[in-house]
Design an enzyme around this catalytic site. Structure first.
Site, PDB file in Angstrom:
ATOM      1  N   PHE A  45     -14.901  20.835  12.348  1.00  0.00           N
ATOM      2  CA  PHE A  45     -15.467  19.629  11.752  1.00  0.00           C
ATOM      3  C   PHE A  45     -16.438  19.026  12.768  1.00  0.00           C
ATOM      4  O   PHE A  45     -16.482  19.471  13.920  1.00  0.00           O
ATOM      5  CB  PHE A  45     -14.326  18.635  11.445  1.00  0.00           C
ATOM      6  CG  PHE A  45     -14.041  18.463   9.979  1.00  0.00           C
ATOM      7  CD1 PHE A  45     -13.693  19.540   9.194  1.00  0.00           C
ATOM      8  CD2 PHE A  45     -14.112  17.200   9.393  1.00  0.00           C
ATOM      9  CE1 PHE A  45     -13.415  19.370   7.852  1.00  0.00           C
ATOM     10  CE2 PHE A  45     -13.836  17.022   8.040  1.00  0.00           C
ATOM     11  CZ  PHE A  45     -13.489  18.103   7.275  1.00  0.00           C
ATOM     12  N   GLN A  64     -19.228   3.894   7.978  1.00  0.00           N
ATOM     13  CA  GLN A  64     -19.688   5.279   8.058  1.00  0.00           C
ATOM     14  C   GLN A  64     -20.355   5.720   6.758  1.00  0.00           C
ATOM     15  O   GLN A  64     -19.774   5.571   5.673  1.00  0.00           O
ATOM     16  CB  GLN A  64     -18.494   6.191   8.318  1.00  0.00           C
ATOM     17  CG  GLN A  64     -18.876   7.657   8.345  1.00  0.00           C
ATOM     18  CD  GLN A  64     -17.785   8.489   9.008  1.00  0.00           C
ATOM     19  OE1 GLN A  64     -16.828   8.881   8.353  1.00  0.00           O
ATOM     20  NE2 GLN A  64     -17.921   8.742  10.283  1.00  0.00           N
ATOM     21  N   GLY A 124       0.829  -1.212   0.000  1.00  0.00           N
ATOM     22  CA  GLY A 124       0.000   0.000   0.000  1.00  0.00           C
ATOM     23  C   GLY A 124       0.858   1.254   0.000  1.00  0.00           C
ATOM     24  O   GLY A 124       1.722   1.434   0.859  1.00  0.00           O
ATOM     25  N   GLU A 138     -17.044  17.643   4.661  1.00  0.00           N
ATOM     26  CA  GLU A 138     -17.665  18.208   5.857  1.00  0.00           C
ATOM     27  C   GLU A 138     -17.136  19.623   6.122  1.00  0.00           C
ATOM     28  O   GLU A 138     -17.764  20.414   6.829  1.00  0.00           O
ATOM     29  CB  GLU A 138     -17.324  17.293   7.036  1.00  0.00           C
ATOM     30  CG  GLU A 138     -18.066  17.540   8.304  1.00  0.00           C
ATOM     31  CD  GLU A 138     -17.843  16.384   9.289  1.00  0.00           C
ATOM     32  OE1 GLU A 138     -18.367  15.279   9.039  1.00  0.00           O
ATOM     33  OE2 GLU A 138     -17.139  16.579  10.287  1.00  0.00           O
ATOM     34  N   LEU A 176      -6.935  10.839   8.432  1.00  0.00           N
ATOM     35  CA  LEU A 176      -5.595  11.218   7.965  1.00  0.00           C
ATOM     36  C   LEU A 176      -4.631  11.215   9.157  1.00  0.00           C
ATOM     37  O   LEU A 176      -3.468  10.854   9.034  1.00  0.00           O
ATOM     38  CB  LEU A 176      -5.619  12.596   7.291  1.00  0.00           C
ATOM     39  CG  LEU A 176      -6.364  12.692   5.950  1.00  0.00           C
ATOM     40  CD1 LEU A 176      -6.206  14.089   5.345  1.00  0.00           C
ATOM     41  CD2 LEU A 176      -5.879  11.650   4.946  1.00  0.00           C
ATOM     42  N   LEU A 190     -17.806  12.768  -2.953  1.00  0.00           N
ATOM     43  CA  LEU A 190     -17.898  13.434  -1.651  1.00  0.00           C
ATOM     44  C   LEU A 190     -17.897  14.953  -1.764  1.00  0.00           C
ATOM     45  O   LEU A 190     -17.165  15.528  -2.557  1.00  0.00           O
ATOM     46  CB  LEU A 190     -16.701  13.018  -0.798  1.00  0.00           C
ATOM     47  CG  LEU A 190     -16.691  13.640   0.597  1.00  0.00           C
ATOM     48  CD1 LEU A 190     -17.652  12.923   1.514  1.00  0.00           C
ATOM     49  CD2 LEU A 190     -15.307  13.653   1.192  1.00  0.00           C
ATOM     50  N   ARG A 229     -21.182  12.288  12.091  1.00  0.00           N
ATOM     51  CA  ARG A 229     -21.691  11.867  10.777  1.00  0.00           C
ATOM     52  C   ARG A 229     -22.795  10.830  10.862  1.00  0.00           C
ATOM     53  O   ARG A 229     -23.744  10.856  10.071  1.00  0.00           O
ATOM     54  CB  ARG A 229     -20.536  11.299   9.952  1.00  0.00           C
ATOM     55  CG  ARG A 229     -19.583  12.372   9.533  1.00  0.00           C
ATOM     56  CD  ARG A 229     -18.431  11.818   8.758  1.00  0.00           C
ATOM     57  NE  ARG A 229     -17.577  12.928   8.365  1.00  0.00           N
ATOM     58  CZ  ARG A 229     -16.386  12.796   7.823  1.00  0.00           C
ATOM     59  NH1 ARG A 229     -15.891  11.593   7.588  1.00  0.00           N
ATOM     60  NH2 ARG A 229     -15.678  13.848   7.485  1.00  0.00           N
ATOM     61  N   HIS A 242     -18.789   5.792   3.087  1.00  0.00           N
ATOM     62  CA  HIS A 242     -17.584   6.615   3.028  1.00  0.00           C
ATOM     63  C   HIS A 242     -16.363   5.974   3.679  1.00  0.00           C
ATOM     64  O   HIS A 242     -15.248   6.097   3.178  1.00  0.00           O
ATOM     65  CB  HIS A 242     -17.892   7.939   3.738  1.00  0.00           C
ATOM     66  CG  HIS A 242     -16.772   8.909   3.759  1.00  0.00           C
ATOM     67  ND1 HIS A 242     -16.184   9.398   2.603  1.00  0.00           N
ATOM     68  CD2 HIS A 242     -16.111   9.502   4.785  1.00  0.00           C
ATOM     69  CE1 HIS A 242     -15.229  10.261   2.929  1.00  0.00           C
ATOM     70  NE2 HIS A 242     -15.150  10.322   4.238  1.00  0.00           N
TER      71      HIS A 242
END
Ligand SMILES: Cc1cc2nc3c(=O)[nH]c(=O)nc-3n(C[C@H](O)[C@H](O)[C@H](O)COP(=O)(O)OP(=O)(O)OC[C@H]3O[C@@H](n4cnc5c(N)ncnc54)[C@H](O)[C@@H]3O)c2cc1C
Length: 594
Positions: A124, A245, A17, A260, A409, A257, A291, A358
């Site tokens: 947020f 989510q 990855g 937010e 993140l 998307l 959310r 999401h």
């Protein structure tokens, strides 16, 4: 024997990855001169991290009327997780966050700035100061392209440290030696279809999420849960897979998307009567509630006939009252996306949005060093030697039943670094070589060759037909609201589809960039994730966070304050939630206020 013909290479560490998590792990290892390789099925800078818009959380304390603190961040994260998050891991992540941001800044990440030249921060969902007090501004951002900036910064650092990149190589399965150590991976070069056994002392799964199990998803087409399925096939556990989510603002019809950050900048949701509806559901947080909660409110508006459009099947995201400069400086990406994909100008009209899959809160259980943990009733936790996981594929678990926006993140850089650091420390101390037999390698390629040699009659369904059927089941039976009857039927249908994958014929046998071969392998992986999700969702008979059951509407801490552990060959079991932070007192169970 085919195994003898497979090329072999040796590394200290293989990272599967090249998204934010994988690159952050690679960065630490390459800096300390260990031989590290990153395998990525897409060119690393095309990983899904690149799509992250709104930002990354850290109590840096540059904005807001009240001074922020990592303890407030921890409190919000635990509350947001609906108490399913492990408090030791959450404490560690929130405490380390400000330093991690400064480190990214020093690497060259071009953060947006406030008038004083400090890193810009916006609000947020679910963010407060003083333990549930005023709304905080904790999200550091690079306009609405934060993931893009993060990924490119890390990639450049890795290039400068000469990390070996296997770009456009597809990892097929992990190799596990007879003594239980994971000793590397078999991967395929997409350009030639050649296989290679990459042997390594340590292997890191950083393969991202699996949002493509759903029909409507904000996730890239590459988010197919390959790492989860690799672990699952080795009879390792997946944890809390029922927790998916749904983001309240995916563009209606396309799933793309809208960050937010739009609501953080002052945007709000409206129903078909052009009424702002969130304040009546969440008087304190309003449109910046968590959310899971906002998604349910939007769905209630739609179900009760107050949706927007001729079919009343979506809601609107109102931004037109915001100053023009905000669109230009803080939301340029979503302004463009709305024009291209929704055919509207957000400076004039509301963006049509609907809750859209999401993020996967569940994943492969790890400890805070990012080591993969196996769990068995009776014997409890056991570290799997040689195997690490970080990023969305992992469940450490900092997000519990509901992730706060902009905490992912952060999870990537904190636990990507943990993985790199823990492996570095072990390599520095010296590690013994683990013998690998041809049989061990054969196990990892058997599935691949079964698909290659499948010569069924034309009766079998195609990969794309099976994928659509799976996505529809997931969307209909495992969406925002769930109920036992439809979930059980959905699970049975998924099992039948899984059997049908074995019948799939790979008609196109070409060697160079054969996407049909990749899609078949990916579907096989997606199906494992879908089945694990379904098993776990049926198992948890309560509502918590994103798992909202119509037949069990309340949270039931007496029976269900625990993780769900699912393995391929067994029924799910419960694992305790960690309530032992190391510095502060544990945050005791309580209701979430909105
Ligand atoms: C549209 C969108 C916006 C988002 N915005 C935010 C935000 O603003 N803030 C926030 O905190 N979070 C956000 N998120 C969530 C966050 O971006 C992701 O959770 C995170 O980027 C995942 O990073 P990762 O490194 O785990 O995986 P990814 O970035 O998905 O990378 C996975 C890597 O694994 C590789 N890979 C996968 N399978 C294989 C295989 N079989 N063989 C070889 N390689 C393989 C891929 O090539 C890729 O390099 C957003 C997510 C989406 C979808």
């Amino acid at each position: 024997m085919i195994v003898n013909k497979i090329d072999r290479k040796n590394y200290d560490c293989i990272i599967i990855g090249g998204g934010g998590a994988g690159l952050r792990a690679a960065y630490t290892l390459a800096k300390s001169n260990h031989k590290v390789a990153v395998v990525s099925k897409v060119y690393p800078s095309r990983s899904h991290t690149c799509a992250a818009q709104g930002g990354i959380n850290a109590a840096v304390g540059n904005a807001g009327q009240h001074k922020d603190d990592w303890r407030f961040h921890m409190y919000d994260t635990v509350m947001g997780s609906d108490f399913l998050g492990d408090q030791k891991a959450i404490e560690y992540m929130c405490k380390e966050a400000p330093d991690a941001i400064l480190e990214l800044e020093r690497m060259g990440m071009p953060f947006s700035r406030d008038d004083n030249g400090r890193i810009y921060q916006r609000s947020f969902g679910g963010q407060t100061v003083n333990y549930g007090g005023e709304i905080a501004k904790r999200t550091c951002a690079v306009a609405d392209r934060t993931g893009h900036a993060l990924l490119h910064t890390l990639y450049q650092q890795c290039l400068s440290l000469n990390v070996n990149f296997y770009s456009e190589w597809f990892a097929i399965d992990l190799v596990r030696a007879a003594n239980g150590h994971v000793v590397g991976v078999v991967a395929m070069d997409l350009e030639t279809s050649a296989l290679q056994f990459m042997k390594s002392h340590f292997t890191v799964l950083a393969t991202g999420g699996a949002g493509r199990i759903f029909k409507s998803s904000t996730n890239a087409y590459t988010c197919t849960g390959d790492g989860l399925a690799m672990a699952y096939r080795l009879d390792l556990p997946l944890q809390d897979m029922e927790m998916w989510q749904f983001h309240p603002t995916g563009i209606f019809g396309v799933g793309i998307l809208v960050s937010e950050g739009t609501r953080g900048e002052g945007g709000y949701l409206v129903n078909g009567d052009n009424e702002r509806f969130m304040p009546s559901y969440a008087p304190h947080f309003k449109d910046l509630a968590c959310r899971d909660f906002v998604s349910r409110c939007s769905m209630i508006e739609i179900r009760e006939g107050r949706g927007c459009g001729p079919n009343k099947d979506h809601v609107g995201l109102q931004l037109s009252h915001l100053p023009k400069a905000v669109f230009k400086e803080k939301l340029p990406g979503i302004t463009e996306l709305s024009r291209v994909y929704a055919n509207i100008d957000p400076m004039v009209d509301p963006i049509p949005v609907v809750p859209t899959c999401h993020y996967m809160m569940g994943g492969i259980p790890t400890n805070k060093d990012a080591e993969v943990v196996d769990y068995n009733l009776g014997s409890g936790d056991q570290v799997v030697p040689g195997l690490y996981a970080c990023g969305e594929v992992a469940n450490v678990s900092v997000h519990g039943a509901n992730r706060l926006g902009a905490n992912s993140l952060l999870d990537l850089v904190i636990f990507g670094r943990s993985a790199g650091q823990s492996i570095k420390d072990k390599l520095d101390q010296g590690v013994a070589d683990v013998p690998v037999s041809d049989d061990d390698v054969h196990q990892a390629i058997q599935r691949f060759f079964e698909f290659e040699s499948n010569h069924n009659s034309g009766a079998a369904k195609s990969v794309s037909e099976l994928r659509v059927m799976m996505q529809e089941i997931m969307q209909n039976d495992f969406g925002v609201f769930r109920t036992e009857i439809s979930m059980k039927t959905g699970l049975e249908k998924l099992k039948q589809l899984d059997d049908q994958i074995r019948e799939c014929q790979l008609v196109d046998k070409s060697k160079s960039f054969n996407t049909a071969r990749v899609e078949l392998l990916e579907l096989d992986n997606l199906m494992k994730v879908a089945i694990s999700t379904a098993k776990s969702a049926v198992y948890r008979t309560e509502s918590r966070g994103a798992h909202s059951r119509e037949d069990y509407q309340s949270r039931n801490d007496d029976s269900w304050h625990c993780h769900t552990i699912d393995k391929i060959k067994m029924d799910p079991v419960k694992r305790p939630v960690d309530m032992s932070p190391e510095i502060v007192d544990a945050i005791p169970l309580r209701e979430r206020a909105q």
